[in-house]
Scaffold this motif. Structure first.
Motif, PDB file in Angstrom:
ATOM      1  N   HIS A   1       2.802  -2.692  -2.661  1.00  0.00           N
ATOM      2  CA  HIS A   1       3.823  -2.768  -1.619  1.00  0.00           C
ATOM      3  C   HIS A   1       5.055  -1.927  -1.960  1.00  0.00           C
ATOM      4  O   HIS A   1       5.777  -1.496  -1.061  1.00  0.00           O
ATOM      5  CB  HIS A   1       4.239  -4.227  -1.400  1.00  0.00           C
ATOM      6  CG  HIS A   1       3.454  -4.915  -0.340  1.00  0.00           C
ATOM      7  ND1 HIS A   1       4.013  -5.437   0.803  1.00  0.00           N
ATOM      8  CD2 HIS A   1       2.125  -5.143  -0.236  1.00  0.00           C
ATOM      9  CE1 HIS A   1       3.061  -5.971   1.560  1.00  0.00           C
ATOM     10  NE2 HIS A   1       1.909  -5.804   0.946  1.00  0.00           N
ATOM     11  N   ALA A   2       5.271  -1.684  -3.240  1.00  0.00           N
ATOM     12  CA  ALA A   2       6.433  -0.900  -3.658  1.00  0.00           C
ATOM     13  C   ALA A   2       6.221   0.600  -3.473  1.00  0.00           C
ATOM     14  O   ALA A   2       7.179   1.377  -3.541  1.00  0.00           O
ATOM     15  CB  ALA A   2       6.768  -1.199  -5.121  1.00  0.00           C
ATOM     16  N   LEU A   3       4.969   1.027  -3.240  1.00  0.00           N
ATOM     17  CA  LEU A   3       4.708   2.450  -3.051  1.00  0.00           C
ATOM     18  C   LEU A   3       5.379   2.958  -1.784  1.00  0.00           C
ATOM     19  O   LEU A   3       5.412   2.265  -0.764  1.00  0.00           O
ATOM     20  CB  LEU A   3       3.200   2.707  -2.978  1.00  0.00           C
ATOM     21  CG  LEU A   3       2.398   2.465  -4.260  1.00  0.00           C
ATOM     22  CD1 LEU A   3       0.904   2.615  -3.986  1.00  0.00           C
ATOM     23  CD2 LEU A   3       2.840   3.413  -5.368  1.00  0.00           C
ATOM     24  N   GLN A   4       5.891   4.171  -1.869  1.00  0.00           N
ATOM     25  CA  GLN A   4       6.578   4.798  -0.744  1.00  0.00           C
ATOM     26  C   GLN A   4       6.004   6.194  -0.511  1.00  0.00           C
ATOM     27  O   GLN A   4       5.387   6.783  -1.408  1.00  0.00           O
ATOM     28  CB  GLN A   4       8.078   4.903  -1.032  1.00  0.00           C
ATOM     29  CG  GLN A   4       8.777   3.564  -1.221  1.00  0.00           C
ATOM     30  CD  GLN A   4       8.815   2.731   0.047  1.00  0.00           C
ATOM     31  OE1 GLN A   4       8.864   3.263   1.157  1.00  0.00           O
ATOM     32  NE2 GLN A   4       8.781   1.399  -0.107  1.00  0.00           N
ATOM     33  N   PRO A   5       6.160   6.740   0.699  1.00  0.00           N
ATOM     34  CA  PRO A   5       5.694   8.105   0.947  1.00  0.00           C
ATOM     35  C   PRO A   5       6.199   9.085  -0.104  1.00  0.00           C
ATOM     36  O   PRO A   5       7.351   9.013  -0.532  1.00  0.00           O
ATOM     37  CB  PRO A   5       6.279   8.413   2.336  1.00  0.00           C
ATOM     38  CG  PRO A   5       6.333   7.076   3.000  1.00  0.00           C
ATOM     39  CD  PRO A   5       6.726   6.105   1.904  1.00  0.00           C
ATOM     40  N   SER A   6       5.309   9.947  -0.537  1.00  0.00           N
ATOM     41  CA  SER A   6       5.476  10.976  -1.583  1.00  0.00           C
ATOM     42  C   SER A   6       5.180  10.447  -2.979  1.00  0.00           C
ATOM     43  O   SER A   6       5.106  11.243  -3.930  1.00  0.00           O
ATOM     44  CB  SER A   6       6.870  11.617  -1.562  1.00  0.00           C
ATOM     45  OG  SER A   6       7.846  10.786  -2.167  1.00  0.00           O
ATOM     46  N   ASP A   7       4.993   9.123  -3.149  1.00  0.00           N
ATOM     47  CA  ASP A   7       4.589   8.600  -4.459  1.00  0.00           C
ATOM     48  C   ASP A   7       3.152   9.009  -4.753  1.00  0.00           C
ATOM     49  O   ASP A   7       2.306   9.069  -3.857  1.00  0.00           O
ATOM     50  CB  ASP A   7       4.689   7.072  -4.498  1.00  0.00           C
ATOM     51  CG  ASP A   7       6.115   6.574  -4.585  1.00  0.00           C
ATOM     52  OD1 ASP A   7       7.011   7.406  -4.851  1.00  0.00           O
ATOM     53  OD2 ASP A   7       6.335   5.366  -4.386  1.00  0.00           O
TER      54      ASP A   7
ATOM     55  N   LEU B   1      -1.265   1.503   3.905  1.00  0.00           N
ATOM     56  CA  LEU B   1      -0.876   2.696   3.166  1.00  0.00           C
ATOM     57  C   LEU B   1      -1.929   3.780   3.374  1.00  0.00           C
ATOM     58  O   LEU B   1      -3.136   3.504   3.307  1.00  0.00           O
ATOM     59  CB  LEU B   1      -0.763   2.395   1.664  1.00  0.00           C
ATOM     60  CG  LEU B   1       0.299   1.363   1.261  1.00  0.00           C
ATOM     61  CD1 LEU B   1       0.038   0.860  -0.144  1.00  0.00           C
ATOM     62  CD2 LEU B   1       1.686   1.978   1.360  1.00  0.00           C
TER      63      LEU B   1
ATOM     64  N   VAL C   1       0.947   9.181  -1.379  1.00  0.00           N
ATOM     65  CA  VAL C   1       1.178   8.320  -0.212  1.00  0.00           C
ATOM     66  C   VAL C   1       1.777   9.173   0.897  1.00  0.00           C
ATOM     67  O   VAL C   1       2.805   9.826   0.713  1.00  0.00           O
ATOM     68  CB  VAL C   1       2.131   7.161  -0.559  1.00  0.00           C
ATOM     69  CG1 VAL C   1       2.362   6.288   0.672  1.00  0.00           C
ATOM     70  CG2 VAL C   1       1.590   6.333  -1.718  1.00  0.00           C
TER      71      VAL C   1
ATOM     72  N   SER D   1       1.952   7.796   4.290  1.00  0.00           N
ATOM     73  CA  SER D   1       2.609   6.913   5.254  1.00  0.00           C
ATOM     74  C   SER D   1       2.511   5.471   4.782  1.00  0.00           C
ATOM     75  O   SER D   1       1.597   5.107   4.029  1.00  0.00           O
ATOM     76  CB  SER D   1       1.999   7.043   6.654  1.00  0.00           C
ATOM     77  OG  SER D   1       0.680   6.543   6.683  1.00  0.00           O
ATOM     78  N   ARG D   2       3.452   4.661   5.218  1.00  0.00           N
ATOM     79  CA  ARG D   2       3.500   3.228   4.904  1.00  0.00           C
ATOM     80  C   ARG D   2       3.918   2.501   6.172  1.00  0.00           C
ATOM     81  O   ARG D   2       4.964   2.804   6.746  1.00  0.00           O
ATOM     82  CB  ARG D   2       4.491   2.945   3.780  1.00  0.00           C
ATOM     83  CG  ARG D   2       4.603   1.482   3.354  1.00  0.00           C
ATOM     84  CD  ARG D   2       5.710   1.318   2.311  1.00  0.00           C
ATOM     85  NE  ARG D   2       5.744  -0.043   1.771  1.00  0.00           N
ATOM     86  CZ  ARG D   2       6.361  -1.066   2.344  1.00  0.00           C
ATOM     87  NH1 ARG D   2       6.978  -0.888   3.522  1.00  0.00           N
ATOM     88  NH2 ARG D   2       6.357  -2.260   1.781  1.00  0.00           N
ATOM     89  N   GLU D   3       3.093   1.537   6.624  1.00  0.00           N
ATOM     90  CA  GLU D   3       3.340   0.876   7.895  1.00  0.00           C
ATOM     91  C   GLU D   3       3.075  -0.623   7.770  1.00  0.00           C
ATOM     92  O   GLU D   3       2.045  -1.034   7.223  1.00  0.00           O
ATOM     93  CB  GLU D   3       2.421   1.473   8.967  1.00  0.00           C
ATOM     94  CG  GLU D   3       2.513   0.815  10.319  1.00  0.00           C
ATOM     95  CD  GLU D   3       1.426   1.305  11.263  1.00  0.00           C
ATOM     96  OE1 GLU D   3       1.487   0.933  12.452  1.00  0.00           O
ATOM     97  OE2 GLU D   3       0.520   2.036  10.810  1.00  0.00           O
TER      98      GLU D   3
END
Length: 374
Positions: A148-154, A87, A72, A74-76
């Motif tokens: 939705h729980a995914l974050q950048p670097s996952d 994502l 991942v 980016s997340r917006e």
């Protein structure tokens, strides 16, 4: 796998191997058979054309069943109600992503073991990453919450891209999207605009707050766009959705089942000649009759009603049973059939696989009880 140049050596006699000779005349005459000589000559010419170039994996293309390790980047949040996030994913090693076309989706293999499909909504010309937009559904199957729980670097494993909803470039088109159904449609509209097609877009949703990408859509030609939230206009009818269907053109639709039902029913009254659509979940069961399934691990016998799928019934007893698309194309719900004859209602399995397997999301019984390896 040997290269084609090596196969050419074997088939045409290069590389020190003896060249194949035509067999004796089939009628017993003292010369090689003429029919076989002609066949050999044609085959030799064909092989010379076929093997003129070495195998190039870039030309062969990407196998969509190949697992890709992606990260991942980016997340917006892309809807005012904050229930939709976009994502972006890039390959973990920085290599270019396999190409895709509007209408394509990725299969996500989530850490929990769930598999879910999400449409690509980015730019096909961008080889550096994929983008998907996901609506959070609190009481759904759990996939949207995990996304939705995914974050950048996952990191996440994906397969694809695949395309069961292809966009045909050219001509005129009406695009219809309902809510998060805009995800495949937005890539199609962008392509239509770039190609200079004659297009029109109807975008429906519960409210403006719940509808993603409104800011981008607002920048398009207002003569070609109709944004109609339900709380402002009421639930859309077929006439509302299809009023701008082009003469001799195509209609593309993605959205919830009531929208699809309205479009499919109303399409016959339009002057358009092609309808392409993608649904969110399971299609309604048609021509269904009740049947029984037995889960071999527990011995439990479950009755599947005429209007429900085997998956619908089984997941109430086995919440962890694997499934994803619920439409018979991803193969996640494939189960071995130990006894009984399935009524196969998909195009995913081969004839050999159908002998002892079935997809429980759409396939049913051809009569009698099915004993499943569950």
């Amino acid at each position: 796998m040997p290269s084609i140049s090596r196969i050419k050596d074997v088939l045409t006699g290069h590389g020190g191997l003896p060249r194949h000779q035509a067999p004796p005349d089939l009628a017993g005459r003292g010369r090689p058979d003429r029919a076989m000589q002609i066949t050999e000559l044609l085959a030799d010419k064909y092989l010379r054309v076929l093997t003129a170039y070495d195998y190039n994996p870039k030309i062969a293309g990407h196998n969509p069943d190949t697992a890709l390790n992606m990260v991942v980047t980016s997340r917006e949040v892309v809807a005012t109600d904050e229930n939709v996030v976009r994502l972006r994913f890039s390959t973990a090693d920085g290599s270019p992503i396999p190409p895709w076309h509007p209408g394509s989706h990725l299969d996500f293999h989530l850490p929990s073991g769930l598999r879910r499909q999400y449409s690509l909504c980015g730019d096909p010309a961008d080889a550096t990453g994929y983008s998907v937009a996901v609506r959070r559904i609190p009481y759904g199957g759990g996939g949207s919450i995990e996304m939705h729980a995914l974050q950048p670097s996952d990191h996440v494993t994906v397969r694809g891209p695949r395309n069961g909803f292809p966009f045909i470039a050219g001509g005129s088109a009406l695009f219809v999207a309902g809510g998060i159904g805009i995800t495949p449609i937005i890539a199609m509209v962008r392509a239509a605009r770039e190609l200079g097609m004659d297009w029109y877009f109807v975008y429906s949703g519960r409210s403006r707050e719940s509808m993603p990408f409104l800011e981008e859509v607002a920048g398009w030609d207002p003569e070609r766009v109709f944004v109609r939230p339900d709380d402002e206009y009421g639930l859309p009818t077929a006439a509302d959705l299809l009023g701008r269907a082009p003469v001799g053109g195509a209609v593309y639709c993605c959205g919830p089942t009531p929208m699809l039902d309205a479009v499919r029913t109303g399409f016959r009254e339009t002057p358009s000649t092609a309808l392409h659509f993608e649904r969110f979940g399971a299609p309604p069961v048609t021509d269904g009759v009740p049947f029984e399934v037995q889960l071999v691990n527990s011995g439990r016998v479950l009755t599947v009603p005429a209007d429900q799928s085997a998956l619908d019934v089984i997941k109430k007893t086995l919440p962890g049973v694997g499934y994803s698309c619920q439409q018979g194309f991803c193969g996640t719900c494939r189960v071995k059939v130990l006894a009984g004859t399935p009524d196969h209602r998909e195009n995913r399995l081969t004839d050999t696989e159908r002998e002892n397997e079935m997809l429980i999301c759409v396939s049913r019984s051809d009569g009698g009880r099915l004993v499943l390896d569950l």
